[in-house]
Write a protein that holds these residues in place. Structure first.
Motif, PDB file in Angstrom:
ATOM      1  N   ALA A 130       0.729  -1.272   0.111  1.00  0.00           N
ATOM      2  CA  ALA A 130       0.160   0.031   0.069  1.00  0.00           C
ATOM      3  C   ALA A 130       0.834   1.234  -0.005  1.00  0.00           C
ATOM      4  O   ALA A 130       1.847   1.311   0.628  1.00  0.00           O
ATOM      5  N   GLY A 131       0.378   2.478  -0.991  1.00  0.00           N
ATOM      6  CA  GLY A 131       1.407   3.234  -0.825  1.00  0.00           C
ATOM      7  C   GLY A 131       2.684   3.381  -1.524  1.00  0.00           C
ATOM      8  O   GLY A 131       3.382   4.355  -1.571  1.00  0.00           O
ATOM      9  N   GLY A 132       2.953   2.315  -2.129  1.00  0.00           N
ATOM     10  CA  GLY A 132       4.108   2.103  -3.286  1.00  0.00           C
ATOM     11  C   GLY A 132       4.014   3.204  -4.496  1.00  0.00           C
ATOM     12  O   GLY A 132       2.897   3.612  -4.815  1.00  0.00           O
ATOM     13  N   SER A 133       5.221   3.548  -4.941  1.00  0.00           N
ATOM     14  CA  SER A 133       5.167   4.573  -6.116  1.00  0.00           C
ATOM     15  C   SER A 133       5.833   3.863  -7.377  1.00  0.00           C
ATOM     16  O   SER A 133       5.796   4.658  -8.315  1.00  0.00           O
ATOM     17  N   GLN A 134       6.054   2.696  -7.420  1.00  0.00           N
ATOM     18  CA  GLN A 134       6.684   2.181  -8.353  1.00  0.00           C
ATOM     19  C   GLN A 134       5.955   0.656  -8.862  1.00  0.00           C
ATOM     20  O   GLN A 134       5.514  -0.046  -7.796  1.00  0.00           O
ATOM     21  N   SER A 135       6.080   0.278  -9.872  1.00  0.00           N
ATOM     22  CA  SER A 135       5.763  -1.092 -10.487  1.00  0.00           C
ATOM     23  C   SER A 135       6.691  -2.098 -10.111  1.00  0.00           C
ATOM     24  O   SER A 135       7.912  -1.781  -9.947  1.00  0.00           O
ATOM     25  N   ILE A 136       6.251  -3.308  -9.479  1.00  0.00           N
ATOM     26  CA  ILE A 136       6.788  -4.366  -9.318  1.00  0.00           C
ATOM     27  C   ILE A 136       6.698  -5.418 -10.324  1.00  0.00           C
ATOM     28  O   ILE A 136       5.730  -5.874 -10.658  1.00  0.00           O
ATOM     29  N   PHE A 137       7.912  -5.860 -10.587  1.00  0.00           N
ATOM     30  CA  PHE A 137       7.796  -7.124 -11.796  1.00  0.00           C
ATOM     31  C   PHE A 137       8.447  -8.385 -11.049  1.00  0.00           C
ATOM     32  O   PHE A 137       9.057  -8.387 -10.392  1.00  0.00           O
ATOM     33  N   CYS A 138       7.243  -9.422 -11.526  1.00  0.00           N
ATOM     34  CA  CYS A 138       7.599 -10.481 -10.861  1.00  0.00           C
ATOM     35  C   CYS A 138       7.617 -11.720 -11.728  1.00  0.00           C
ATOM     36  O   CYS A 138       6.681 -11.743 -12.821  1.00  0.00           O
ATOM     37  N   ARG A 139       8.609 -12.743 -11.871  1.00  0.00           N
ATOM     38  CA  ARG A 139       8.796 -13.764 -12.860  1.00  0.00           C
ATOM     39  C   ARG A 139       8.295 -15.255 -12.401  1.00  0.00           C
ATOM     40  O   ARG A 139       8.005 -16.307 -12.999  1.00  0.00           O
ATOM     41  N   LYS A 140       8.323 -15.365 -10.735  1.00  0.00           N
ATOM     42  CA  LYS A 140       7.950 -16.504 -10.069  1.00  0.00           C
ATOM     43  C   LYS A 140       7.841 -16.300  -8.600  1.00  0.00           C
ATOM     44  O   LYS A 140       8.630 -15.561  -8.098  1.00  0.00           O
ATOM     45  N   ILE A 141       6.680 -16.956  -8.111  1.00  0.00           N
ATOM     46  CA  ILE A 141       6.538 -17.094  -6.477  1.00  0.00           C
ATOM     47  C   ILE A 141       6.656 -18.616  -6.167  1.00  0.00           C
ATOM     48  O   ILE A 141       5.837 -19.520  -7.018  1.00  0.00           O
ATOM     49  N   VAL A 142       7.276 -18.705  -5.188  1.00  0.00           N
ATOM     50  CA  VAL A 142       7.185 -20.160  -4.553  1.00  0.00           C
ATOM     51  C   VAL A 142       6.879 -20.281  -3.148  1.00  0.00           C
ATOM     52  O   VAL A 142       7.431 -19.284  -2.321  1.00  0.00           O
ATOM     53  N   VAL A 143       6.000 -21.054  -2.830  1.00  0.00           N
ATOM     54  CA  VAL A 143       5.254 -20.951  -1.434  1.00  0.00           C
ATOM     55  C   VAL A 143       5.764 -22.320  -0.814  1.00  0.00           C
ATOM     56  O   VAL A 143       5.589 -23.518  -1.311  1.00  0.00           O
ATOM     57  N   ARG A 144       6.557 -22.276   0.256  1.00  0.00           N
ATOM     58  CA  ARG A 144       7.001 -23.334   1.014  1.00  0.00           C
ATOM     59  C   ARG A 144       6.352 -23.727   2.338  1.00  0.00           C
ATOM     60  O   ARG A 144       6.338 -22.875   3.133  1.00  0.00           O
ATOM     61  N   VAL A 145       5.864 -24.915   2.527  1.00  0.00           N
ATOM     62  CA  VAL A 145       5.256 -25.261   3.748  1.00  0.00           C
ATOM     63  C   VAL A 145       5.882 -26.521   4.383  1.00  0.00           C
ATOM     64  O   VAL A 145       5.951 -27.337   3.663  1.00  0.00           O
ATOM     65  N   PRO A 146       6.051 -26.261   5.747  1.00  0.00           N
ATOM     66  CA  PRO A 146       6.718 -27.455   6.576  1.00  0.00           C
ATOM     67  C   PRO A 146       5.886 -28.634   6.636  1.00  0.00           C
ATOM     68  O   PRO A 146       4.589 -28.482   6.882  1.00  0.00           O
ATOM     69  N   THR A 147       6.681 -29.822   6.166  1.00  0.00           N
ATOM     70  CA  THR A 147       5.838 -30.825   6.623  1.00  0.00           C
ATOM     71  C   THR A 147       6.760 -32.027   7.460  1.00  0.00           C
ATOM     72  O   THR A 147       7.790 -31.848   7.617  1.00  0.00           O
ATOM     73  N   GLY A 148       6.008 -32.933   8.050  1.00  0.00           N
ATOM     74  CA  GLY A 148       6.774 -34.017   8.628  1.00  0.00           C
ATOM     75  C   GLY A 148       6.174 -34.093  10.229  1.00  0.00           C
ATOM     76  O   GLY A 148       5.158 -33.826  10.509  1.00  0.00           O
ATOM     77  N   PRO A 149       6.964 -34.830  11.073  1.00  0.00           N
ATOM     78  CA  PRO A 149       6.561 -35.438  12.344  1.00  0.00           C
ATOM     79  C   PRO A 149       6.641 -34.180  13.467  1.00  0.00           C
ATOM     80  O   PRO A 149       5.819 -34.296  14.499  1.00  0.00           O
ATOM     81  N   GLY A 150       7.301 -33.127  13.144  1.00  0.00           N
ATOM     82  CA  GLY A 150       7.461 -32.125  14.180  1.00  0.00           C
ATOM     83  C   GLY A 150       6.431 -31.050  14.581  1.00  0.00           C
ATOM     84  O   GLY A 150       5.406 -31.061  13.400  1.00  0.00           O
ATOM     85  N   ALA A 151       6.354 -30.598  15.468  1.00  0.00           N
ATOM     86  CA  ALA A 151       5.149 -29.575  15.870  1.00  0.00           C
ATOM     87  C   ALA A 151       5.341 -28.378  14.952  1.00  0.00           C
ATOM     88  O   ALA A 151       4.384 -27.628  14.811  1.00  0.00           O
ATOM     89  N   ASP A 152       6.526 -27.943  14.412  1.00  0.00           N
ATOM     90  CA  ASP A 152       6.571 -26.938  13.292  1.00  0.00           C
ATOM     91  C   ASP A 152       5.932 -27.140  12.026  1.00  0.00           C
ATOM     92  O   ASP A 152       5.965 -26.413  10.879  1.00  0.00           O
ATOM     93  N   ALA A 153       5.519 -28.462  11.778  1.00  0.00           N
ATOM     94  CA  ALA A 153       4.792 -28.743  10.518  1.00  0.00           C
ATOM     95  C   ALA A 153       3.434 -28.497  10.516  1.00  0.00           C
ATOM     96  O   ALA A 153       2.664 -28.560  11.446  1.00  0.00           O
ATOM     97  N   LEU A 154       2.761 -28.051   9.303  1.00  0.00           N
ATOM     98  CA  LEU A 154       1.391 -28.079   8.953  1.00  0.00           C
ATOM     99  C   LEU A 154       0.795 -29.292   8.998  1.00  0.00           C
ATOM    100  O   LEU A 154      -0.250 -29.366   9.223  1.00  0.00           O
ATOM    101  N   THR A 155       1.298 -30.382   8.209  1.00  0.00           N
ATOM    102  CA  THR A 155       0.748 -31.409   8.012  1.00  0.00           C
ATOM    103  C   THR A 155       2.015 -32.598   8.065  1.00  0.00           C
ATOM    104  O   THR A 155       3.038 -32.133   7.713  1.00  0.00           O
ATOM    105  N   THR A 156       1.465 -33.932   8.481  1.00  0.00           N
ATOM    106  CA  THR A 156       2.324 -34.898   8.403  1.00  0.00           C
ATOM    107  C   THR A 156       2.470 -35.357   7.172  1.00  0.00           C
ATOM    108  O   THR A 156       3.718 -36.225   6.795  1.00  0.00           O
ATOM    109  N   ASN A 157       1.758 -35.321   6.126  1.00  0.00           N
ATOM    110  CA  ASN A 157       1.782 -36.009   4.799  1.00  0.00           C
ATOM    111  C   ASN A 157       2.252 -34.711   3.779  1.00  0.00           C
ATOM    112  O   ASN A 157       1.137 -34.004   3.571  1.00  0.00           O
TER     113      ASN A 157
END
Length: 563
Positions: free
Chosen positions: A45-72
């Motif tokens: 919000a309030g930006g004054s320049q255009s931003i160009f983007c060629r890729k977005i990667v979203v990484r979600v933790p998985t596994g047995p630990g409490a810091d994971a979103l899912t085990t699978n």
């Protein structure tokens, strides 16, 4: 619930997010909780320049630990929603790829397809955000915060190249917030007039509200205990069950589930219909209007029976006219807004054991009357205010049972009319005022103090003096004469109207004692009174007489009535 940004982010784009449900509950050994995470990525919000983007990667933790979103890592099913392409955000669509090859995280790679071979998206100032949703996630059984990392290949000047930047966000998992699943109808297809039974699995401490076709179901039949039965249905119905419980910080948490029931031979729903006649085809059939029924100007609704089902109401915004011989049968008549009135131009008849409950009854035109052929009962603390009460008919009477009190205004009887009462009581400092004749047939008893004598006065008369007056009100006339010398006799006489002189008092002086005599007579209102004191024998110097006039009621003074 919004996701929480962490420190250390270097991305040019901003990320906002939400979860569904608002509070993600952890899974248990007997139930798998399913949720979704949505990320909205766009210019700050309030930006004054255009931003160009060629890729977005979203990484979600998985596994047995409490810091994971899912085990699978293979569990998430990816859905994407993007705004329509336009001048502010080039790119007809985004390509999404899910990578679950790692045992510790899952990655979603999103790349824009621009016009031609440009291969980038331009986020101009104020342009809309692009949203990515990870859905059908089996939530990890251990509560805690999950760090989601967003990588972006972005630049202010794409001709000089792109830089990979990172942003970090937390999503929180809670222990046992709300368990609510599997709303279903058994059966889901019923005959017309049957009831539907709905079942669900949910937390017993939650509060539940059922909606039928978007409308809250009456509160007298609340759903609870995992089962609920509807009223008989004659239309296809969509049921939505809302569960409510309190979350962290006493924040209310709501969750809704929806199912539907199909009805055989269901009602037909139309947005608009214009016909000459609507006819229910069978003897027991009916025409049902689920929403508003509007009649055009000058049109008439002709029906033998109008029924507002289960807590419904029939609202009439203009005149409601009943044809001759027709009956309006209702449980409650309610003018819906202030200063609205219900006008009845003919007789209003209540069936046996029915009650008319109103704040005000007003005969709207001159010479109109309200006629009550049976008992009129006032509820506690209610007041009957009328200009005129007329007991019609040869033997008509107004009967007031128990202890009833007139607290305001005058009670006026018309000429030749009679107030027949067993008891008249002026409460607490009250007064009963009669400005004309009060006729009592029988005994008149005053159980308390009275104030009936006023302005009495004694008048002295010498020998041969005559006094006369006309009684303004009924009263008592008292006459006294005295002989003060030995051997003298004096007499006072009274004339009432045409009855002649009556011996009133005769006093003799004998044996050295004064002689006195007193006489009293009742005088009616309007009677002509004359009093005369006469010498019989002896010295007149020592002979004298008096009379005392005692009016019953508020009479005039003697100075006002003496002639």
């Amino acid at each position: 619930m919004l996701i929480f940004p962490r420190e250390g982010s270097t991305g040019l784009l901003t990320v906002e997010g939400s979860t569904y449900p608002d509070y993600l509950s952890v899974s248990t050994s007997y139930n798998t909780e399913v949720g979704a995470v949505t990320l909205y990525i766009g210019p700050p919000a309030g930006g004054s320049q255009s931003i160009f983007c060629r890729k977005i990667v979203v990484r979600v933790p998985t596994g047995p630990g409490a810091d994971a979103l899912t085990t699978n890592a293979h569990a998430p099913a990816i859905a994407i929603s993007v705004p329509e392409p336009g001048n502010q955000l080039p790119g007809r669509r985004w390509t999404v790829k899910l990578d679950t090859s790692s045992d510790s995280y899952a990655e979603v790679t999103c790349t824009p397809e621009g016009f031609g071979n440009s291969g980038f998206a331009e986020f101009k100032t104020g342009s809309r955000k692009v949203g990515f949703t990870l859905s059908q996630i089996a939530i990890h059984p251990i509560p805690g915060d999950v760090e989601i990392t967003v990588f972006e290949d972005s630049s202010y000047q794409p001709e000089t190249g792109y830089t990979t930047r990172r942003s970090f966000y937390d999503v929180r998992k809670y222990q046992g917030i709300l368990y609510f699943h599997s709303l279903r109808a058994e059966p889901s297809f019923i005959e017309r007039g049957q009831s539907a039974t709905l079942l669900w699995d949910g937390s017993p401490e939650a509060d539940y509200t059922m909606f039928a076709n978007g409308r809250p179901h009456p509160e007298h039949n609340p759903p609870s205990g995992g089962t609920w039965t509807s009223e008989p249905l004659d239309d296809d119905t969509e049921f939505t069950l809302e569960a409510k419980t309190m979350g962290p910080g006493d924040t209310p948490i709501y969750r809704q589930l929806t199912t539907s029931v199909k009805v055989d031979n269901a009602n037909k729903r139309l947005n608009s219909i214009k016909v000459g006649t609507i006819n229910a085809p069978t003897a027991g059939g009916r025409v049902r209007v689920a929403d508003d029924l509007t009649l055009g100007q000058g049109k008439t609704l002709d029906a033998d029976h109008i029924n507002a089902s289960a807590a419904g109401a029939i609202t009439v915004d203009t005149h409601l006219a009943l044809a001759t011989g027709k009956t309006l049968s209702v449980d409650k008549v309610n003018p819906s807004t202030t200063n609205r009135a219900i006008t009845v131009d003919t007789d209003l008849t209540l069936a046996a054991n029915k009650t008319l409950s109103v704040d005000k009854v007003n005969p709207s035109t001159t010479n109109r009357a309200i006629t009550i052929d049976t008992d009129l009962t006032l509820a506690a603390n209610k007041t009957l205010k009328v200009d005129k009460v007329d007991a019609t008919g040869g033997s008509g009477t107004l009967t007031i049972g128990s202890s009833r009190i007139f607290t305001e205004g005058d009670l006026t009887l018309g000429p030749g009319k009679t107030l027949d009462a067993d008891h008249i009581n002026a409460s607490a400092a009250g007064t009963i005022t009669v400005d004309t004749h009060l006729t009592v047939e029988g005994l008149f008893t005053a159980n308390g103090p009275t104030d009936m004598v006023q302005n009495f006065k004694a008048t002295e008369l010498g020998l041969g003096q005559r006094s006369s007056f006309t009684a303004e009100t009924s009263g008592i006339l008292v006459v006294l004469c005295r002989a003060e010398n030995s051997g003298s006799t004096v007499r006072a006489t009274v004339k009432i109207d045409s009855r002649g002189y009556l011996p009133a008092s005769h006093a003799d002086h004998s044996n050295g004692n004064w002689g006195e005599h007193c006489f009293a007579i009742a005088v009616r209102k309007g009677a002509r009174c004359e009093i005369l004191v006469e010498k019989k024998r002896g010295n007149p110097q020592y002979q004298v007489g008096w009379y005392l006039w005692c009016p019953l009621g508020k009479g005039a003074t003697m100075a006002e009535i003496e002639e």
